[in-house]
Design a protein around this motif. Structure first.
Motif, PDB file in Angstrom:
ATOM      1  N   SER A   1       0.820  -1.253  -0.049  1.00 13.83           N
ATOM      2  CA  SER A   1      -0.057  -0.154  -0.058  1.00 13.83           C
ATOM      3  C   SER A   1       0.885   1.541   0.031  1.00 13.83           C
ATOM      4  O   SER A   1       1.928   1.401   0.473  1.00 13.83           O
ATOM      5  CB  SER A   1      -0.786   0.003   1.186  1.00 13.83           C
ATOM      6  OG  SER A   1      -1.725  -1.194   1.440  1.00 13.83           O
ATOM      7  N   HIS A   2       0.449   2.401  -0.669  1.00  9.78           N
ATOM      8  CA  HIS A   2       1.090   3.775  -0.619  1.00  9.78           C
ATOM      9  C   HIS A   2      -0.022   4.821  -0.621  1.00  9.78           C
ATOM     10  O   HIS A   2      -1.231   4.236  -1.115  1.00  9.78           O
ATOM     11  CB  HIS A   2       2.045   3.535  -1.775  1.00  9.78           C
ATOM     12  CG  HIS A   2       3.085   4.276  -1.616  1.00  9.78           C
ATOM     13  ND1 HIS A   2       4.297   4.251  -0.483  1.00  9.78           N
ATOM     14  CD2 HIS A   2       3.670   5.461  -2.191  1.00  9.78           C
ATOM     15  CE1 HIS A   2       5.028   4.972  -0.839  1.00  9.78           C
ATOM     16  NE2 HIS A   2       4.982   5.755  -1.594  1.00  9.78           N
ATOM     17  N   ARG A   3       0.211   5.943  -0.332  1.00  5.94           N
ATOM     18  CA  ARG A   3      -0.567   7.129  -0.353  1.00  5.94           C
ATOM     19  C   ARG A   3       0.259   8.094  -0.724  1.00  5.94           C
ATOM     20  O   ARG A   3       1.336   8.728  -0.597  1.00  5.94           O
ATOM     21  CB  ARG A   3      -1.137   7.624   0.996  1.00  5.94           C
ATOM     22  CG  ARG A   3      -2.157   8.514   0.964  1.00  5.94           C
ATOM     23  CD  ARG A   3      -2.753   8.692   2.374  1.00  5.94           C
ATOM     24  NE  ARG A   3      -1.945   9.883   3.143  1.00  5.94           N
ATOM     25  CZ  ARG A   3      -2.632  10.618   3.967  1.00  5.94           C
ATOM     26  NH1 ARG A   3      -3.870  10.406   4.567  1.00  5.94           N
ATOM     27  NH2 ARG A   3      -1.741  11.352   4.778  1.00  5.94           N
ATOM     28  N   LEU A   4      -0.558   8.712  -1.962  1.00  4.37           N
ATOM     29  CA  LEU A   4      -0.066  10.061  -2.668  1.00  4.37           C
ATOM     30  C   LEU A   4      -0.859  11.180  -2.223  1.00  4.37           C
ATOM     31  O   LEU A   4      -1.923  11.285  -1.792  1.00  4.37           O
ATOM     32  CB  LEU A   4      -0.427  10.065  -4.113  1.00  4.37           C
ATOM     33  CG  LEU A   4       0.274   8.769  -4.957  1.00  4.37           C
ATOM     34  CD1 LEU A   4       0.359   8.745  -6.026  1.00  4.37           C
ATOM     35  CD2 LEU A   4       1.955   8.719  -4.455  1.00  4.37           C
ATOM     36  N   SER A   5      -0.210  12.531  -1.993  1.00  6.91           N
ATOM     37  CA  SER A   5      -0.876  13.519  -1.823  1.00  6.91           C
ATOM     38  C   SER A   5      -0.576  14.601  -2.933  1.00  6.91           C
ATOM     39  O   SER A   5       0.309  14.472  -3.442  1.00  6.91           O
ATOM     40  CB  SER A   5      -0.333  14.082  -0.243  1.00  6.91           C
ATOM     41  OG  SER A   5      -0.393  13.087   0.658  1.00  6.91           O
ATOM     42  N   CYS A   6      -1.539  15.632  -2.867  1.00  8.27           N
ATOM     43  CA  CYS A   6      -1.614  16.602  -3.626  1.00  8.27           C
ATOM     44  C   CYS A   6      -1.980  17.953  -3.006  1.00  8.27           C
ATOM     45  O   CYS A   6      -2.823  18.043  -2.455  1.00  8.27           O
ATOM     46  CB  CYS A   6      -2.051  16.461  -4.893  1.00  8.27           C
ATOM     47  SG  CYS A   6      -2.395  17.922  -5.913  1.00  8.27           S
ATOM     48  N   VAL A   7      -0.916  18.768  -2.922  1.00  7.20           N
ATOM     49  CA  VAL A   7      -1.568  19.939  -2.131  1.00  7.20           C
ATOM     50  C   VAL A   7      -1.499  21.112  -3.287  1.00  7.20           C
ATOM     51  O   VAL A   7      -0.799  21.458  -4.134  1.00  7.20           O
ATOM     52  CB  VAL A   7      -0.333  20.374  -1.087  1.00  7.20           C
ATOM     53  CG1 VAL A   7      -0.809  21.843  -0.523  1.00  7.20           C
ATOM     54  CG2 VAL A   7      -0.301  19.425  -0.053  1.00  7.20           C
ATOM     55  N   GLY A   8      -2.539  22.027  -3.313  1.00  7.92           N
ATOM     56  CA  GLY A   8      -3.039  23.005  -4.170  1.00  7.92           C
ATOM     57  C   GLY A   8      -2.744  24.470  -3.525  1.00  7.92           C
ATOM     58  O   GLY A   8      -3.251  24.415  -2.396  1.00  7.92           O
ATOM     59  N   SER A   9      -2.369  25.432  -4.240  1.00  2.00           N
ATOM     60  CA  SER A   9      -2.445  26.803  -3.746  1.00  2.00           C
ATOM     61  C   SER A   9      -2.636  27.624  -4.954  1.00  2.00           C
ATOM     62  O   SER A   9      -2.408  27.395  -6.135  1.00  2.00           O
ATOM     63  CB  SER A   9      -1.031  27.127  -2.947  1.00  2.00           C
ATOM     64  OG  SER A   9      -0.044  26.866  -4.016  1.00  2.00           O
ATOM     65  N   GLY A  10      -3.188  28.949  -4.406  1.00  2.04           N
ATOM     66  CA  GLY A  10      -3.296  30.134  -5.736  1.00  2.04           C
ATOM     67  C   GLY A  10      -4.413  29.832  -6.352  1.00  2.04           C
ATOM     68  O   GLY A  10      -4.871  30.560  -7.240  1.00  2.04           O
ATOM     69  N   PHE A  11      -5.672  28.977  -6.037  1.00  2.00           N
ATOM     70  CA  PHE A  11      -6.754  28.782  -6.428  1.00  2.00           C
ATOM     71  C   PHE A  11      -7.679  28.308  -5.400  1.00  2.00           C
ATOM     72  O   PHE A  11      -7.403  27.983  -4.382  1.00  2.00           O
ATOM     73  CB  PHE A  11      -6.883  28.179  -7.949  1.00  2.00           C
ATOM     74  CG  PHE A  11      -6.709  26.658  -7.480  1.00  2.00           C
ATOM     75  CD1 PHE A  11      -5.139  26.236  -7.296  1.00  2.00           C
ATOM     76  CD2 PHE A  11      -7.545  25.710  -7.286  1.00  2.00           C
ATOM     77  CE1 PHE A  11      -4.955  24.891  -7.222  1.00  2.00           C
ATOM     78  CE2 PHE A  11      -7.213  24.220  -7.067  1.00  2.00           C
ATOM     79  CZ  PHE A  11      -5.937  24.088  -7.052  1.00  2.00           C
ATOM     80  N   THR A  12      -9.085  28.596  -5.740  1.00  2.00           N
ATOM     81  CA  THR A  12     -10.242  28.162  -4.687  1.00  2.00           C
ATOM     82  C   THR A  12     -10.294  26.528  -4.782  1.00  2.00           C
ATOM     83  O   THR A  12     -11.060  26.070  -5.621  1.00  2.00           O
ATOM     84  CB  THR A  12     -11.434  28.863  -4.835  1.00  2.00           C
ATOM     85  OG1 THR A  12     -11.045  30.287  -4.996  1.00  2.00           O
ATOM     86  CG2 THR A  12     -12.442  28.389  -3.604  1.00  2.00           C
ATOM     87  N   PHE A  13      -9.548  25.737  -4.020  1.00  2.00           N
ATOM     88  CA  PHE A  13      -9.413  24.406  -4.022  1.00  2.00           C
ATOM     89  C   PHE A  13     -10.728  23.641  -3.815  1.00  2.00           C
ATOM     90  O   PHE A  13     -11.225  22.878  -4.830  1.00  2.00           O
ATOM     91  CB  PHE A  13      -8.204  23.882  -3.067  1.00  2.00           C
ATOM     92  CG  PHE A  13      -8.117  22.211  -3.015  1.00  2.00           C
ATOM     93  CD1 PHE A  13      -9.028  21.482  -2.418  1.00  2.00           C
ATOM     94  CD2 PHE A  13      -7.037  21.765  -3.706  1.00  2.00           C
ATOM     95  CE1 PHE A  13      -8.808  20.306  -2.076  1.00  2.00           C
ATOM     96  CE2 PHE A  13      -7.005  20.640  -3.671  1.00  2.00           C
ATOM     97  CZ  PHE A  13      -7.658  19.681  -3.036  1.00  2.00           C
ATOM     98  N   SER A  14     -11.684  24.425  -2.882  1.00  2.00           N
ATOM     99  CA  SER A  14     -12.823  23.509  -2.623  1.00  2.00           C
ATOM    100  C   SER A  14     -13.881  23.740  -3.887  1.00  2.00           C
ATOM    101  O   SER A  14     -14.783  22.815  -4.066  1.00  2.00           O
ATOM    102  CB  SER A  14     -13.365  24.166  -1.758  1.00  2.00           C
ATOM    103  OG  SER A  14     -13.571  25.656  -1.585  1.00  2.00           O
TER     104      SER A  14
END
Length: 116
Positions: free
Chosen positions: A17-30
């Motif tokens: 198993s493994h988990r990837l993450s993605c962090v966003g910035s500079g826009f309205t993520f929601s």
């Protein structure tokens, strides 16, 4: 300035198993639908999983039942939990954001290699 930054790639044993993450910035993520794509050598980029801004999810048949996409809007972060990994899951995984006005953004990708 918009940024999408993936993390969590690496070498994983088959069945692991493994988990990837993605962090966003500079826009309205929601307000954005978020996607995970992947591209293996000599293959086209393919959609792996999608989570809409309302939280609805869809998966490629090849990962259904093994991968889980989720998001935490408070942290501007999307995740991809990958279980029962197979060698054919080896690819570069990309984060993609698709907005209500059809704007879209890509991350730089993170490599996942499934091998013993």
């Amino acid at each position: 300035q918009v940024h999408l930054v993936e993390s969590g790639g690496g070498l994983v044993q088959p069945g692991g198993s493994h988990r990837l993450s993605c962090v966003g910035s500079g826009f309205t993520f929601s307000l954005y639908n978020m996607n995970w794509y992947r591209q293996a050598p000599d293959k086209e980029r393919e959609l792996v999983a999608r989570i809409t801004y309302t939280g609805s999810t869809t998966y490629a048949d090849s990962v259904k039942g093994r991968f889980t996409i989720s998001r935490d809007n408070a942290r501007n972060t999307m995740y991809l939990q990958m279980d029962s990994l197979k060698p054919e899951d080896t690819a570069k995984y990309y984060c993609h954001a698709w907005g209500p006005d059809a704007t879209n953004y890509w991350g730089q990708g993170t490599q996942v290699t499934v091998s013993s």
